[in-house]
Design an enzyme around this catalytic site. Sequence first.
Site, PDB file in Angstrom:
ATOM      1  N   ARG A   1     -45.854 -18.297  27.659  1.00  0.00           N
ATOM      2  CA  ARG A   1     -45.832 -19.731  27.974  1.00  0.00           C
ATOM      3  C   ARG A   1     -44.403 -20.235  28.143  1.00  0.00           C
ATOM      4  NH1 ARG A   1     -50.482 -18.301  25.657  1.00  0.00           N
ATOM      5  NH2 ARG A   1     -52.323 -19.650  25.683  1.00  0.00           N
TER       6      ARG A   1
ATOM      7  N   SER B   1     -61.750 -20.263  24.606  1.00  0.00           N
ATOM      8  CA  SER B   1     -60.722 -19.380  25.155  1.00  0.00           C
ATOM      9  C   SER B   1     -59.483 -20.183  25.485  1.00  0.00           C
ATOM     10  CB  SER B   1     -61.247 -18.693  26.426  1.00  0.00           C
ATOM     11  OG  SER B   1     -60.150 -18.219  27.193  1.00  0.00           O
TER      12      SER B   1
ATOM     13  N   GLN C   1     -57.046 -19.096  27.080  1.00  0.00           N
ATOM     14  CA  GLN C   1     -56.616 -18.770  28.448  1.00  0.00           C
ATOM     15  C   GLN C   1     -57.308 -19.694  29.443  1.00  0.00           C
ATOM     16  OE1 GLN C   1     -57.006 -14.536  28.985  1.00  0.00           O
ATOM     17  NE2 GLN C   1     -55.415 -14.106  27.484  1.00  0.00           N
TER      18      GLN C   1
ATOM     19  N   ASP D   1     -57.967 -11.323  18.165  1.00  0.00           N
ATOM     20  CA  ASP D   1     -57.222 -10.089  18.473  1.00  0.00           C
ATOM     21  C   ASP D   1     -57.025  -9.203  17.241  1.00  0.00           C
ATOM     22  OD1 ASP D   1     -57.058 -10.890  21.103  1.00  0.00           O
ATOM     23  OD2 ASP D   1     -55.039 -11.723  20.914  1.00  0.00           O
TER      24      ASP D   1
ATOM     25  N   LYS E   1     -62.075  -8.067  26.308  1.00  0.00           N
ATOM     26  CA  LYS E   1     -60.639  -7.900  26.075  1.00  0.00           C
ATOM     27  C   LYS E   1     -60.150  -6.690  26.885  1.00  0.00           C
ATOM     28  CE  LYS E   1     -60.407 -11.472  23.522  1.00  0.00           C
ATOM     29  NZ  LYS E   1     -59.775 -12.664  24.074  1.00  0.00           N
TER      30      LYS E   1
ATOM     31  N   ARG F   1     -64.031  -4.182  22.907  1.00  0.00           N
ATOM     32  CA  ARG F   1     -63.567  -3.786  21.565  1.00  0.00           C
ATOM     33  C   ARG F   1     -64.703  -3.616  20.567  1.00  0.00           C
ATOM     34  NH1 ARG F   1     -58.014  -7.342  21.658  1.00  0.00           N
ATOM     35  NH2 ARG F   1     -56.822  -5.864  22.955  1.00  0.00           N
TER      36      ARG F   1
ATOM     37  N   ARG G   1     -54.130  -2.726  21.126  1.00  0.00           N
ATOM     38  CA  ARG G   1     -54.568  -3.109  19.768  1.00  0.00           C
ATOM     39  C   ARG G   1     -55.396  -1.994  19.117  1.00  0.00           C
ATOM     40  NH1 ARG G   1     -51.987  -7.441  19.225  1.00  0.00           N
ATOM     41  NH2 ARG G   1     -51.866  -8.971  20.892  1.00  0.00           N
TER      42      ARG G   1
HETATM   43  C1  S3P Z   1     -54.467 -15.448  24.519  1.00  0.00           C
HETATM   44  C2  S3P Z   1     -55.712 -15.877  24.199  1.00  0.00           C
HETATM   45  C3  S3P Z   1     -56.778 -14.994  23.725  1.00  0.00           C
HETATM   46  C4  S3P Z   1     -56.232 -13.663  23.238  1.00  0.00           C
HETATM   47  C5  S3P Z   1     -55.213 -13.099  24.158  1.00  0.00           C
HETATM   48  C6  S3P Z   1     -54.052 -14.047  24.352  1.00  0.00           C
HETATM   49  C7  S3P Z   1     -53.492 -16.433  25.033  1.00  0.00           C
HETATM   50  O1  S3P Z   1     -57.664 -14.747  24.793  1.00  0.00           O
HETATM   51  O2  S3P Z   1     -57.269 -12.749  23.024  1.00  0.00           O
HETATM   52  O3  S3P Z   1     -54.716 -11.875  23.641  1.00  0.00           O
HETATM   53  O4  S3P Z   1     -52.279 -16.144  25.057  1.00  0.00           O
HETATM   54  O5  S3P Z   1     -53.912 -17.529  25.412  1.00  0.00           O
HETATM   55  P1  S3P Z   1     -58.843 -15.782  25.119  1.00  0.00           P
HETATM   56  O6  S3P Z   1     -58.206 -17.095  25.201  1.00  0.00           O
HETATM   57  O7  S3P Z   1     -59.422 -15.402  26.444  1.00  0.00           O
HETATM   58  O8  S3P Z   1     -59.791 -15.639  23.993  1.00  0.00           O
END
Ligand code: S3P
Length: 451
Positions: A45, A185, A187, A338, A365, A369, A411
């Site tokens: 970010r 999520s 993301q 994670d 993931k 996992r 991981r």
């Molecule tokens: C992350 C959000 C998580 C995580 C990933 C990094 C991020 O994924 O598992 O390793 O940096 O926003 P999700 O948001 O899809 O759960």
Amino acid sequence: SLPLRRPQSYCRNSGISFMSVRTIAPTRGLKGEVTIPGDKSISHRSIMLGSIALGTTEITHFLDGADCLSTIDCFRKMGVEIERKPSSILVHGKGLRGLTAPASTLNVGNSGTTTRLISGILSGQNFATTLSGDDSLNSRPMKRIMTPLNTMGAHIRSLNDNGCAPLHIRPGALHGIHYQSPVASAQVKSAVLLAGLYADSPTSVTEPALSRNHTELMLQGFGAYVATDLHTDGTATAHVEPCKELYGQQICVPGDISSAAYFIAAALLVPGSELLVKNVGTNFTRAGFLKVCKAMGADIETVSQTIEGGESRADLLVRYSHLKGTVIEGDIIPTLIDEIPMIAIMAAFADGQTVIRDAAELKVKETNRIDTVTAGLKAMGAVITPTDDGMIIEGGAGLKGAKIQSFLDHRIAMAFSIAGLAAQGETTIQESQCVDVSYPSFFSTLGEIVE
Ligand code: S3P
């Protein structure tokens, strides 16, 4: 500026084949201290916001992992000057609309965070782009960001029509939306919030449980208007206002709790251990692992705590502990998603049963996992039952050394290396080099603290 190390290639589709097998012997204890490298989510970010801000962003304790280098690579290809200094990174931002069209497809490597977050930014530019990654990345679901971003007015297509990358992103005039995300999520939330900066009206995202809030905190620091409502039913809504410009900042990245988890677990599992784990990011949206450790009976003492840029960090003194099984479910899951491979291994050493549910996100993931943890734990002799949204582990019998497939998932490689320290007999980790995705110095650090 010094060249950044090129991301290593782990990709099955890279044409480069290598085998990097690590042998892990049981250890008599972990002693001393370990300083945790920068947080992967925050490092990504910081490059992204720095690139679309005006002025220079200075980042210290940046994570030099392959995923974050993929993010740097993408923004350099869109005209951003990113300088490597001995102890910091300088990002000379281009402003919200100052990126330039890359000459070719942007390579996102193994990184889901790069792909999903950058898609939000690219939806608001004035040029089209194509994103593609390695085989793992190109099989992960992208409809989850295509749906909201296309609703906002972008035109994102999956080139193979399978809901995965390669993605072709053609920007459009973006409109603010309220998006009800089916998954918790960060993301997805971040992709929509970043696109919301470019929209003509406010944007908000409601998720079923609060996911990591680094985007919201950092956007505030860069001058955007962002707010979060936590609802009594556990759902959460993040809001962002359209923005004229962001402004470069100084960012000191905290240590990654997802990386710290391996060393915390190692000290808890190996008798005689006492380890100071320094600079652990303890943002409450990430700290579920520590709560689970406590519930399992872990001896973890917070010896100092600070907060910077809204992100809390702590030094933790961890001592060997006799662990007991627990139930992990509901709203805590996004705060430790994670760390589940490591928790499952801890559960195999704990007394009694551990149940993990509400964690179907594990299936999408870097590997599935649920499957890859089950495969590894079964190889080491554990009694584990995979379920549709988690797993059940019957603890108490410990683990036996075995040949472990990493499936090129960083991981999995790191969690099972720790399992090997506490197991009986020798463990080998196949294709262990994949740890470079998030923790290039993992094995050398481990070598320094085992007795
Ligand atoms: C992350 C959000 C998580 C995580 C990933 C990094 C991020 O994924 O598992 O390793 O940096 O926003 P999700 O948001 O899809 O759960």
